[in-house]
Enzyme design. Structure first.
Site, PDB file in Angstrom:
ATOM      1  NE  ARG A 148     -30.992  -4.638  34.262  1.00  0.00           N
ATOM      2  CZ  ARG A 148     -29.622  -4.877  35.192  1.00  0.00           C
ATOM      3  NH1 ARG A 148     -29.606  -5.780  36.037  1.00  0.00           N
ATOM      4  NH2 ARG A 148     -28.634  -4.018  34.559  1.00  0.00           N
TER       5      ARG A 148
ATOM      6  CG  ASP B  10     -20.823 -10.225  38.603  1.00  0.00           C
ATOM      7  OD1 ASP B  10     -19.960  -9.488  38.931  1.00  0.00           O
ATOM      8  OD2 ASP B  10     -22.025 -10.146  38.485  1.00  0.00           O
TER       9      ASP B  10
ATOM     10  NE  ARG C 256     -16.601  -9.819  43.592  1.00  0.00           N
ATOM     11  CZ  ARG C 256     -17.826  -9.881  43.134  1.00  0.00           C
ATOM     12  NH1 ARG C 256     -18.172  -9.760  41.936  1.00  0.00           N
ATOM     13  NH2 ARG C 256     -18.823  -9.803  43.981  1.00  0.00           N
TER      14      ARG C 256
ATOM     15  CB  SER D  68     -20.475  -0.361  33.878  1.00  0.00           C
ATOM     16  OG  SER D  68     -21.348  -0.297  34.988  1.00  0.00           O
TER      17      SER D  68
ATOM     18  NE  ARG E  82     -21.585 -12.412  41.727  1.00  0.00           N
ATOM     19  CZ  ARG E  82     -22.536 -12.734  41.723  1.00  0.00           C
ATOM     20  NH1 ARG E  82     -22.754 -14.049  42.240  1.00  0.00           N
ATOM     21  NH2 ARG E  82     -23.702 -11.798  41.408  1.00  0.00           N
TER      22      ARG E  82
ATOM     23  CE  LYS F  93     -26.067  -9.829  42.653  1.00  0.00           C
ATOM     24  NZ  LYS F  93     -26.017  -8.613  42.403  1.00  0.00           N
TER      25      LYS F  93
ATOM     26  NE  ARG G 285     -19.372  -1.610  44.439  1.00  0.00           N
ATOM     27  CZ  ARG G 285     -20.140  -2.631  43.843  1.00  0.00           C
ATOM     28  NH1 ARG G 285     -21.085  -3.140  44.404  1.00  0.00           N
ATOM     29  NH2 ARG G 285     -19.996  -2.837  42.474  1.00  0.00           N
TER      30      ARG G 285
HETATM   31  C1  S3P Z   1     -24.829  -5.788  37.020  1.00  0.00           C
HETATM   32  C2  S3P Z   1     -23.681  -5.587  36.300  1.00  0.00           C
HETATM   33  C3  S3P Z   1     -22.470  -5.809  36.720  1.00  0.00           C
HETATM   34  C4  S3P Z   1     -21.967  -6.926  37.756  1.00  0.00           C
HETATM   35  C5  S3P Z   1     -23.178  -6.726  38.772  1.00  0.00           C
HETATM   36  C6  S3P Z   1     -24.725  -6.578  38.441  1.00  0.00           C
HETATM   37  C7  S3P Z   1     -26.057  -5.622  36.630  1.00  0.00           C
HETATM   38  O1  S3P Z   1     -21.847  -4.675  37.135  1.00  0.00           O
HETATM   39  O2  S3P Z   1     -21.063  -6.996  38.242  1.00  0.00           O
HETATM   40  O3  S3P Z   1     -23.178  -8.110  39.585  1.00  0.00           O
HETATM   41  O4  S3P Z   1     -27.295  -6.210  37.267  1.00  0.00           O
HETATM   42  O5  S3P Z   1     -26.353  -4.655  35.781  1.00  0.00           O
HETATM   43  P1  S3P Z   1     -21.238  -3.452  36.258  1.00  0.00           P
HETATM   44  O6  S3P Z   1     -21.972  -3.209  35.295  1.00  0.00           O
HETATM   45  O7  S3P Z   1     -20.725  -2.389  37.195  1.00  0.00           O
HETATM   46  O8  S3P Z   1     -19.869  -4.083  35.493  1.00  0.00           O
END
Ligand code: S3P
Length: 427
Positions: free
Chosen positions: A25, A312, A343, A166, A385, A20, A120
Site C-alpha cells: 500500500r 494468514d 490452505r 476481504s 506460508r 507485506k 484466484r
Molecule cells: C491482504 C488481505 C488478506 C490476506 C492477504 C493480504 C491485504 O486477503 O490474506 O495475505 O493486504 O489486504 P483477503 O482480503 O482476500 O482476505
C-alpha cells in the site's frame, strides 16, 4: 530442501521484516499522491518488489536511497499506460487492489501473474467495480487473470455490502472510490485489516469508519508522506509458534506490527495458555516487541469475527494445535480455500504426512492435540506460508529427515526466513 529437525531449542532475537500489506500500500499510495513518499523498512520480497516495478512501468519514478524507498508521486492523473501486460507474479494483493486503483485511469492495463494467480477468483473485485462504471474483463470471459482493465475516468461512487470478509476487496473499492464522483460506502461482512483506511488518512485524505461501515467522498487528492512500515505479524507468527512448541525456547521478536485488525494470533495464543508477552508498545506506529516461551498449550475453538484477524496465520496455528492438549476446531475459514493454494486441504494433507491427526472440513480444520510429528517428504504447493509452517513443524521431528519441495516460495513474503531461523537454532 532438507529441513532442520531435532533441535535442542530456539533462543535469540529476530528483527521481523516489513509488513507485506503495508509495503504494497505504501507504494500504491505514494504513486497516486502528489509529492515525495519515503518508505522505511519496506519489505523487499518478491510480492512487494513486484508492486514497486509495476508502478515504475506505469511511469512513476521510484528509487532506493540508503535504507529508504522513495516514490516521486505526481498524482493519479500522471499515471501512464504500461503498453505491455504487467506480470504481478504471485500477489493477490497487487492484482486486486490495483484493479480498483487503475479502474478510473484513461488507459488500458493488462494484469497477469503466475499459475496460482490465474486460479484466484476475481469476480469479488470485478463485479462491484463494474457497478461503479469500471470496464474489467477476465481471461476469455472468465473471472480469472489475465485481467484487462479499460480505464474509465467517469467512475461513480456507490454503496456496497460485501458478501465476503476481504480487505483486498474493500481496498479495491476504496481505491476506485478515491477517483470516483460522489460517495463510496463499503459495509463489511466482518472487520478486516484496515491498513488502506489508515493510509488514506495518513496521506491527507478523508475517510470515515463507523463500525463495519466505511465512507469516503471522491474524487480526493492525496499528499506524499513518510511511511514507517512495522514488522509483519504474519511473518513473526512462524517464530511465535516455533518458540511455543520447541522445548527450551525463548524468542524475542522486535518491531512486530500490532494493528488490532491483525493480532488475532496473539489472542489465540493466550486462549491456548501460551506464554506471550508484549513490551515496548508504540501506539503511533502500532508496533511492539513480542516475547514467546515454550508452553504447555491447550486446544481451543477459533471462528467468527476472529478469522479475518488471523486469516494468514491459520496454517501455522493448526501446527500449534497439534502440540496442545485436547482438540482444536477452526471454523468459518472457507476463505482459506482461495488463498495462494487451498490452505485447508494443504495444511491437512502435509501435517497428516508428518503423522498428525488433522481433518479438513468444509470451512476449517479439526486438529487433535499432543501429536508426535514424524519424518516425511512434504510440499509447500508453491505457497510461501505453507513452506514456512512446514519448516517450523520439522524442528520438532526427533528422528529421520523432513524434505520440503518448493521451499523457494518463502521469498514471496520472507526472503531471509531460513537465515533468521538458523540464527535461533540451538543444535
Ligand atoms: C491482504 C488481505 C488478506 C490476506 C492477504 C493480504 C491485504 O486477503 O490474506 O495475505 O493486504 O489486504 P483477503 O482480503 O482476500 O482476505
Amino acid at each position: 530442501m532438507r529441513l532442520t529437525t531435532n533441535i535442542k531449542g530456539l533462543t535469540g532475537e529476530v528483527m521481523v521484516p516489513g509488513d507485506k500489506s503495508i509495503s504494497h500500500r505504501s507504494i500504491m499510495f505514494g504513486a497516486i499522491a502528489q509529492g515525495e513518499t519515503r518508505i522505511k523498512h519496506f519489505l523487499k520480497s518478491e510480492d512487494c518488489l513486484g508492486t514497486l516495478k509495476m508502478f515504475q512501468k506505469l511511469g512513476v519514478a521510484i528509487e532506493e536511497e540508503g535504507e529508504e524507498i522513495v516514490v516521486h508521486g505526481r498524482g493519479f492523473e500522471a499515471l501512464q499506460s504500461a503498453e505491455e501486460p504487467i506480470d504481478i507474479g504471485n500477489s493477490g494483493t497487487t492484482i486486486r487492489l490495483c484493479t480498483g486503483l487503475l479502474a478510473g485511469t484513461d488507459f488500458t492495463t493488462v494484469l497477469t501473474g503466475d499459475e496460482s494467480i490465474s486460479r484466484r477468483p476475481m469476480n469479488r473485485v470485478m463485479l462491484p467495480l463494474r457497478e461503479m462504471g469500471a470496464k474489467i474483463t477476465g481471461h476469455e470471459g472468465s473471472e480469472f487473470p489475465p485481467l484487462t482493465i479499460v480505464g474509465q475516468p467517469n467512475l461513480r461512487g456507490m454503496t456496497y455490502k460485501m458478501p465476503v470478509a476481504s480487505a483486498q476487496v474493500k481496498s479495491a473499492i476504496l481505491l476506485a472510490g478515491l477517483q470516483a464522483k460522489g460517495t463510496t460506502t463499503v459495509i463489511e461482512k466482518e472487520k478486516t485489516r484496515d491498513h488502506t483506511e489508515d493510509m488514506i488518512e495518513a496521506f491527507g485524505g478523508k475517510i470515515l469508519t463507523e463500525g463495519k461501515t466505511i465512507t469516503l467522498e471522491g474524487p480526493q487528492k492525496l499528499k506524499g508522506q513518510q511511511v514507517n512500515v512495522p514488522g509483519d505479524i504474519s511473518s513473526a507468527a512462524f517464530f511465535m509458534v516455533a518458540g511455543l512448541i520447541v522445548p527450551n525456547s525463548r524468542i524475542v521478536l522486535k518491531n512486530v506490527g500490532l494493528s488490532e485488525s491483525r493480532t488475532g494470533i496473539i489472542d489465540v495464543i493466550r486462549q491456548m495458555n501460551g506464554k506471550i508477552i508484549i513490551t515496548d508498545e508504540d501506539t503511533v506506529n502500532k508496533s511492539g516487541t513480542v516475547i514467546v516461551e515454550t508452553s504447555e498449550l491447550r486446544g481451543t475453538e477459533i471462528g467468527g469475527d476472529l478469522i479475518p484477524r488471523l486469516i494468514d496465520e491459520l496454517p501455522v496455528i493448526a501446527l500449534l494445535a497439534t502440540q496442545a492438549k485436547g482438540k482444536t476446531i477452526i471454523k468459518d475459514a472457507e476463505e482459506l480455500k482461495v488463498k495462494e493454494t487451498n490452505r485447508i486441504d494443504a495444511t491437512a494433507s502435509e501435517l497428516q504426512k508428518m503423522g498428525a491427526k488433522v481433518l479438513a472440513t468444509e470451512d476449517g480444520l479439526i486438529i487433535e492435540g499432543e501429536q508426535t510429528l514424524t519424518a516425511s517428504e512434504v510440499t509447500s504447493y508453491g505457497d510461501h506460508r505453507m513452506g514456512m509452517m512446514l519448516a517450523i513443524a520439522a524442528l520438532i521431528v526427533r528422528e529421520g529427515n523432513v524434505d520440503l519441495t518448493e521451499a523457494e516460495a518463502v521469498a514471496v513474503s520472507y526472503p531471509n526466513f531460513f537465515e533468521d531461523l538458523h540464527e535461533l537454532i540451538q543444535k
